[in-house]
Scaffold this active site. Structure first.
Site, short mmCIF file in Angstrom:
data_model
loop_
_atom_site.label_atom_id
_atom_site.label_comp_id
_atom_site.label_asym_id
_atom_site.label_seq_id
_atom_site.Cartn_x
_atom_site.Cartn_y
_atom_site.Cartn_z
N ARG A 105 11.28 -6.98 5.16
CA ARG A 105 11.27 -5.52 5.11
C ARG A 105 12.25 -4.92 6.12
O ARG A 105 12.32 -5.34 7.27
CB ARG A 105 9.85 -5.01 5.40
CG ARG A 105 9.75 -3.50 5.49
CD ARG A 105 8.36 -3.00 5.27
NE ARG A 105 7.42 -3.37 6.32
CZ ARG A 105 6.12 -3.06 6.28
NH1 ARG A 105 5.63 -2.41 5.24
NH2 ARG A 105 5.32 -3.43 7.25
N LYS A 135 0.82 -1.22 0.00
CA LYS A 135 0.00 0.00 0.00
C LYS A 135 0.86 1.27 0.00
O LYS A 135 0.56 2.22 -0.70
CB LYS A 135 -0.90 0.05 1.25
CG LYS A 135 -1.99 -1.00 1.28
CD LYS A 135 -2.96 -0.74 2.44
CE LYS A 135 -2.30 -0.86 3.81
NZ LYS A 135 -1.90 -2.22 4.17
N ARG A 170 -9.71 0.95 8.64
CA ARG A 170 -9.39 -0.46 8.80
C ARG A 170 -10.51 -1.23 9.49
O ARG A 170 -10.37 -2.44 9.70
CB ARG A 170 -8.12 -0.61 9.62
CG ARG A 170 -6.83 -0.75 8.79
CD ARG A 170 -5.68 -0.71 9.76
NE ARG A 170 -4.51 -1.42 9.34
CZ ARG A 170 -3.40 -0.83 8.91
NH1 ARG A 170 -3.35 0.47 8.79
NH2 ARG A 170 -2.35 -1.55 8.63
N ARG A 188 10.85 -3.26 11.63
CA ARG A 188 9.76 -2.78 12.46
C ARG A 188 9.42 -3.84 13.50
O ARG A 188 9.38 -5.02 13.17
CB ARG A 188 8.52 -2.50 11.58
CG ARG A 188 8.56 -1.15 10.93
CD ARG A 188 7.45 -0.92 9.94
NE ARG A 188 6.14 -1.41 10.32
CZ ARG A 188 5.03 -1.18 9.60
NH1 ARG A 188 5.11 -0.47 8.49
NH2 ARG A 188 3.87 -1.66 9.98
N ARG A 224 -1.39 -9.95 12.47
CA ARG A 224 -1.87 -8.80 11.68
C ARG A 224 -2.69 -9.27 10.48
O ARG A 224 -3.69 -8.65 10.12
CB ARG A 224 -0.69 -7.95 11.22
CG ARG A 224 -0.08 -7.12 12.36
CD ARG A 224 1.30 -6.61 12.02
NE ARG A 224 1.32 -5.68 10.91
CZ ARG A 224 2.38 -5.46 10.13
NH1 ARG A 224 3.50 -6.13 10.33
NH2 ARG A 224 2.32 -4.58 9.16
P1 AMP Z 1 0.76 0.18 8.80
O1 AMP Z 1 2.00 0.99 8.71
O2 AMP Z 1 -0.37 0.73 7.98
O3 AMP Z 1 1.01 -1.28 8.57
O4 AMP Z 1 0.24 0.30 10.33
C1 AMP Z 1 1.04 -0.19 11.40
C2 AMP Z 1 0.17 -0.44 12.60
O5 AMP Z 1 -0.42 0.80 13.04
C3 AMP Z 1 -1.01 -1.37 12.40
O6 AMP Z 1 -0.64 -2.74 12.50
C4 AMP Z 1 -1.93 -0.94 13.52
O7 AMP Z 1 -1.48 -1.44 14.78
C5 AMP Z 1 -1.73 0.58 13.54
N1 AMP Z 1 -2.69 1.24 12.64
C6 AMP Z 1 -2.43 1.90 11.48
N2 AMP Z 1 -3.56 2.37 10.91
C7 AMP Z 1 -4.56 1.98 11.73
C8 AMP Z 1 -5.98 2.12 11.69
N3 AMP Z 1 -6.60 2.75 10.68
N4 AMP Z 1 -6.69 1.59 12.72
C9 AMP Z 1 -6.10 0.96 13.76
N5 AMP Z 1 -4.78 0.77 13.85
C10 AMP Z 1 -4.01 1.26 12.84
#
Ligand code: AMP
Length: 209
Positions: free
Chosen positions: A122, A8, A83, A155, A166
């Site tokens: 990653r 994404k 989400r 990460r 996840r």
């Molecule tokens: P990402 O970088 O998009 O993979 O987000 C990393 C982490 O941030 C996710 O695994 C969630 O723990 C948290 N996170 C990011 N966006 C959201 C969202 N819209 N709702 C809830 N948690 C989020």
């Protein structure tokens, strides 16, 4: 929309370039809050580190603040939000209030087997945010950022057990959004399992000109 590891972020960067839109990633916003040790960061870290979603109330509050910035006045691109169905409802309410509507919900898909490799390989630069993959897109010198020469890190939520959690969370809580946006007639899908040129070509087909 798309499971963790679907790419994404990379697709969003391309859309940003094509359309000149502000790119708002809730994951990046949370990671910034954690780096700066803000109250939101402290609260969110616990959930993020174990691969859970951050509670909707906190996430929506953070996003609403971000959307209030002047740079969002002409439109924006959301990456990793919404989400959950509750977040989608909250987004709709926010948009109605400010006179915006969603043009497109883009689903970035990849086969499951590619996801583990992408996420476990990653590596990110904690200083400049550049992203690498030890299998498919390695840095020139292993473990060192090409751009700023900082030491690359993994990460905390990219460890195998957390990745599986996840993915489960995505299937249960986020995948229902595909139907939600399909019913609204704004869902578009691209396959991001090939090379980036192929992905970007699909993007141009599905996004408004
Ligand atoms: P990402 O970088 O998009 O993979 O987000 C990393 C982490 O941030 C996710 O695994 C969630 O723990 C948290 N996170 C990011 N966006 C959201 C969202 N819209 N709702 C809830 N948690 C989020």
């Amino acid at each position: 929309l798309g499971p963790p590891g679907s790419g994404k972020g990379t697709v969003a960067e391309k859309i940003k370039e094509l359309y000149g839109l502000v790119h708002i990633s809730t994951g990046d916003l949370f990671r910034n809050c954690i780096r700066q040790n803000t109250p939101i960061g402290q609260e969110a870290k616990v959930f993020i580190d174990r691969g859970d979603l951050v509670p909707d109330e906190l996430t929506v509050r953070m996003l609403a603040e971000r959307l209030d910035n002047d740079d969002c006045a002409d439109g924006f691109l959301l990456d990793g939000f919404p989400r959950t169905l509750d977040q989608a409802d909250a987004l709709e309410a926010l948009m109605n209030k400010s006179g915006f509507s969603l043009d497109v919900a883009l689903n970035v898909s990849v086969p499951d087997r590619m996801i583990m490799e992408r996420l476990s390989g990653r590596r990110v630069c904690p200083e400049c945010g550049a992203t690498y993959n030890i299998y498919s897109q390695p840095s020139l010198e292993p473990g060192i950022c090409d751009v700023c020469q900082s030491e690359l890190t993994q990460r905390p939520d990219d460890k195998d057990a957390t990745i599986r959690h996840r993915l489960d969370t995505y299937a249960v809580r986020t995948a229902p959004l595909l139907d939600y946006y399909e019913q609204q007639g704004i869902l578009r899908s691209i396959d991001n399992s090939g090379d980036l040129a192929a992905t970007f070509a699909q993007l141009k087909e599905v996004l408004p000109q």
